[in-house]
Write a protein that holds these residues in place. Structure first.
Motif, mmCIF file in Angstrom:
data_model
loop_
_atom_site.group_PDB
_atom_site.id
_atom_site.type_symbol
_atom_site.label_atom_id
_atom_site.label_comp_id
_atom_site.label_asym_id
_atom_site.label_seq_id
_atom_site.Cartn_x
_atom_site.Cartn_y
_atom_site.Cartn_z
ATOM 1 N N ASP A 52 -14.841 99.974 77.112
ATOM 2 C CA ASP A 52 -14.991 100.870 75.957
ATOM 3 C C ASP A 52 -15.480 102.245 76.418
ATOM 4 O OD1 ASP A 52 -14.180 98.846 74.312
ATOM 5 O OD2 ASP A 52 -16.210 98.204 73.758
ATOM 6 N N GLU A 53 -16.400 102.244 77.374
ATOM 7 C CA GLU A 53 -16.985 103.487 77.839
ATOM 8 C C GLU A 53 -15.951 104.370 78.538
ATOM 9 O OE1 GLU A 53 -21.110 104.243 80.017
ATOM 10 O OE2 GLU A 53 -19.592 103.497 81.428
ATOM 11 N N THR A 54 -14.989 103.722 79.247
ATOM 12 C CA THR A 54 -13.997 104.497 80.007
ATOM 13 C C THR A 54 -12.740 104.755 79.197
ATOM 14 O OG1 THR A 54 -13.164 102.422 80.942
ATOM 15 C CG2 THR A 54 -14.812 103.627 82.222
ATOM 16 N N ASP A 55 -12.714 104.285 77.955
ATOM 17 C CA ASP A 55 -11.550 104.474 77.079
ATOM 18 C C ASP A 55 -10.273 103.828 77.629
ATOM 19 O OD1 ASP A 55 -12.978 105.909 75.191
ATOM 20 O OD2 ASP A 55 -12.640 107.813 76.231
ATOM 21 N N LEU A 56 -10.435 102.756 78.445
ATOM 22 C CA LEU A 56 -9.273 102.012 78.929
ATOM 23 C C LEU A 56 -8.760 101.116 77.805
ATOM 24 C CD1 LEU A 56 -10.374 101.012 82.538
ATOM 25 C CD2 LEU A 56 -8.543 102.585 81.892
ATOM 26 N N ILE A 57 -7.485 101.271 77.478
ATOM 27 C CA ILE A 57 -6.899 100.490 76.390
ATOM 28 C C ILE A 57 -6.083 99.357 76.987
ATOM 29 C CG2 ILE A 57 -5.344 100.560 74.412
ATOM 30 C CD1 ILE A 57 -6.019 103.531 74.148
ATOM 31 N N LEU A 58 -6.417 98.138 76.610
ATOM 32 C CA LEU A 58 -5.695 96.969 77.097
ATOM 33 C C LEU A 58 -4.663 96.535 76.079
ATOM 34 C CD1 LEU A 58 -8.596 94.799 78.589
ATOM 35 C CD2 LEU A 58 -7.115 96.451 79.752
ATOM 36 N N ALA A 59 -3.466 96.222 76.594
ATOM 37 C CA ALA A 59 -2.460 95.631 75.711
ATOM 38 C C ALA A 59 -2.849 94.198 75.413
ATOM 39 C CB ALA A 59 -1.087 95.702 76.370
ATOM 40 N N GLU A 60 -2.142 93.608 74.442
ATOM 41 C CA GLU A 60 -2.524 92.272 73.960
ATOM 42 C C GLU A 60 -2.563 91.237 75.073
ATOM 43 O OE1 GLU A 60 -1.009 88.903 70.724
ATOM 44 O OE2 GLU A 60 0.019 90.852 70.913
ATOM 45 N N TYR A 61 -1.597 91.315 76.033
ATOM 46 C CA TYR A 61 -1.490 90.270 77.037
ATOM 47 C C TYR A 61 -2.025 90.687 78.398
ATOM 48 C CZ TYR A 61 1.529 88.191 73.535
ATOM 49 O OH TYR A 61 2.025 87.658 72.366
ATOM 50 N N ASP A 62 -2.641 91.884 78.485
ATOM 51 C CA ASP A 62 -3.211 92.290 79.763
ATOM 52 C C ASP A 62 -4.359 91.363 80.144
ATOM 53 O OD1 ASP A 62 -1.394 94.282 79.865
ATOM 54 O OD2 ASP A 62 -2.778 95.926 79.417
ATOM 55 N N TYR A 63 -4.567 91.242 81.444
ATOM 56 C CA TYR A 63 -5.566 90.292 81.954
ATOM 57 C C TYR A 63 -6.628 91.036 82.743
ATOM 58 C CZ TYR A 63 -7.455 86.310 84.528
ATOM 59 O OH TYR A 63 -8.285 85.366 85.053
ATOM 60 N N VAL A 64 -7.897 90.713 82.450
ATOM 61 C CA VAL A 64 -9.018 91.361 83.127
ATOM 62 C C VAL A 64 -9.863 90.298 83.803
ATOM 63 C CG1 VAL A 64 -11.067 92.808 82.886
ATOM 64 C CG2 VAL A 64 -9.086 93.197 81.419
ATOM 65 N N THR A 65 -10.210 90.581 85.048
ATOM 66 C CA THR A 65 -11.122 89.700 85.764
ATOM 67 C C THR A 65 -12.117 90.560 86.544
ATOM 68 O OG1 THR A 65 -11.281 87.882 87.378
ATOM 69 C CG2 THR A 65 -9.558 89.517 87.770
ATOM 70 N N PRO A 66 -13.425 90.242 86.438
ATOM 71 C CA PRO A 66 -14.052 89.212 85.597
ATOM 72 C C PRO A 66 -13.769 89.429 84.110
ATOM 73 C CG PRO A 66 -15.600 90.084 87.218
ATOM 74 C CD PRO A 66 -14.412 90.989 87.218
ATOM 75 N N GLY A 67 -14.072 88.403 83.286
ATOM 76 C CA GLY A 67 -13.768 88.464 81.867
ATOM 77 C C GLY A 67 -14.574 89.515 81.124
ATOM 78 N N PRO A 68 -14.130 89.924 79.928
ATOM 79 C CA PRO A 68 -14.805 90.980 79.158
ATOM 80 C C PRO A 68 -16.270 90.707 78.887
ATOM 81 C CG PRO A 68 -12.641 90.531 78.250
ATOM 82 C CD PRO A 68 -12.896 89.471 79.271
ATOM 83 N N GLU A 69 -16.679 89.472 78.767
ATOM 84 C CA GLU A 69 -18.070 89.162 78.428
ATOM 85 C C GLU A 69 -18.948 88.981 79.658
ATOM 86 O OE1 GLU A 69 -18.681 89.598 75.389
ATOM 87 O OE2 GLU A 69 -16.547 89.700 74.903
ATOM 88 N N ASP A 70 -18.337 89.075 80.878
ATOM 89 C CA ASP A 70 -19.146 88.920 82.092
ATOM 90 C C ASP A 70 -20.042 90.134 82.291
ATOM 91 O OD1 ASP A 70 -18.039 86.488 82.575
ATOM 92 O OD2 ASP A 70 -16.605 87.179 84.077
#
Length: 337
Positions: A52-70
């Motif tokens: 959110d801070e970097t204004d990176l917009i993820l598409a619906e199926y994009d994958y982030v690791t570690p997970g968003p809540e890590d």
């Protein structure tokens, strides 16, 4: 001195408050997104807050690791993989999927596609996925069964000089053999797709059917001439001349240089045993050893030591006769013209 101590007290209290209440500290984070990579410092607590801070917009199926809540840790690398649109055809259905997997194998695993022993996949499992890649899974089933198969005997004809031309005789009666074949009926996506031979086991070998057939007896000489013959013998050959050491006669003696047939001895005349080869026969003497073939010759003479499969070849000089010595030859009795 008291003034200096007074100045230190607020600093110590501030450090105690930072420790007690967890005032955020800068953390260095590396973000990888496709072929791009950049480093930044942040004080946020979670991966989601950083995005959110970097204004990176993820598409619906994009994958982030570690997970968003890590939780963010200093020196952490966050990887963002963009989803790729691909087509998957399997089990009678075809759908367009968004995937962050790199290979066909990864796509199938993420889609929960279980492959059977014989199932086929196109393209190959380790193929890298590109946008709109079409992956096709073909379900292959094999139903095994056994059958016995008769092996017909081979028909073999052996040509021989022991029979008249074109006459045949049975040497061995043929017998069919038996093979146990293991086969598989194949279906692809439930539709018949042929059969395959898996293995064979010979239960009983076939026995060849063998016949002998008479052939025309033809001899090709060393000069390339074609000659018909009626008999052939393997013999021991010696050599003689007209002189005393071979015939017991000298020039001027009665019968000197005269053969048993009454002809004058000459190159090409040979001595034979008349019980084996009749006098007057035309022969072809083929060398089986070191010398050249004697060639076309005439059975016109006999000799006291020439008995059975023996033949004596005439040479004009004793030195030639001695040089020939004793050799094995093949003697063809030619047909009368």
């Amino acid at each position: 001195m008291k003034k200096q101590i007074g100045l230190l007290i607020p600093m110590i209290i501030g450090m105690m408050l930072i420790t007690a209440f967890g005032i955020p500290q800068d953390k260095t984070v590396v973000i990888e997104a496709g072929s791009e990579q950049f480093t930044l410092k942040t004080r946020v607590e979670t991966v989601r807050e950083l995005l959110d801070e970097t204004d990176l917009i993820l598409a619906e199926y994009d994958y982030v690791t570690p997970g968003p809540e890590d939780m963010i840790e200093n020196g952490m690398t966050i990887t963002i993989r963009s989803a790729t649109p691909v087509w998957l055809q399997a089990d009678g259905a075809e759908e367009r999927l968004m995937t962050t997997e790199n290979t066909v194998q990864g796509l199938l695993q993420s889609a929960g596609i279980q492959l059977g022993e014989y199932d086929q996949v196109e393209p190959a499992m380790m193929t890298l996925l590109k946008p709109e890649t079409r992956v096709v899974v073909t379900r292959v089933q094999k139903e095994y069964y056994y059958e016995t198969v008769e092996i017909p005997p081979q028909q073999i004809t052996r040509f021989t000089d022991a029979l008249p031309v074109d006459e045949t005789r049975l040497v061995q009666e043929g017998e069919a053999g038996l093979t146990l074949a293991r086969r598989a009926r194949i279906t692809k996506d439930g539709q018949p797709a042929g059969e395959e031979l898996v293995s064979t086991e010979v239960l009983r070998p076939a026995m060849d059917h063998v016949e002998e057939q008479g052939r025309e007896r033809l001899l090709i000489t060393g000069d390339g001439d074609l000659i018909r013959y009626k008999e052939v013998y393997t013999m021991t050959a010696t050599a003689y001349d007209a002189g005393y050491y071979s015939t017991g006669k000298n020039p001027g003696d009665p019968g000197y240089g005269i053969t048993r047939s009454g002809t004058r001895v000459r190159p090409g005349v040979v001595a034979v045993d008349p019980r084996v080869i009749p006098l007057g026969s035309t022969l072809y003497v083929e060398s089986l050893g070191r010398s050249s073939s004697y060639g076309v010759s005439y059975a016109e003479d006999t000799g006291g030591a020439i008995r059975g499969n023996r033949i004596d070849l005439y040479y004009e000089s004793r030195s030639e006769a001695l040089r020939f010595g004793r050799q094995s030859v093949r003697v063809y009795v030619l047909e009368d013209e």
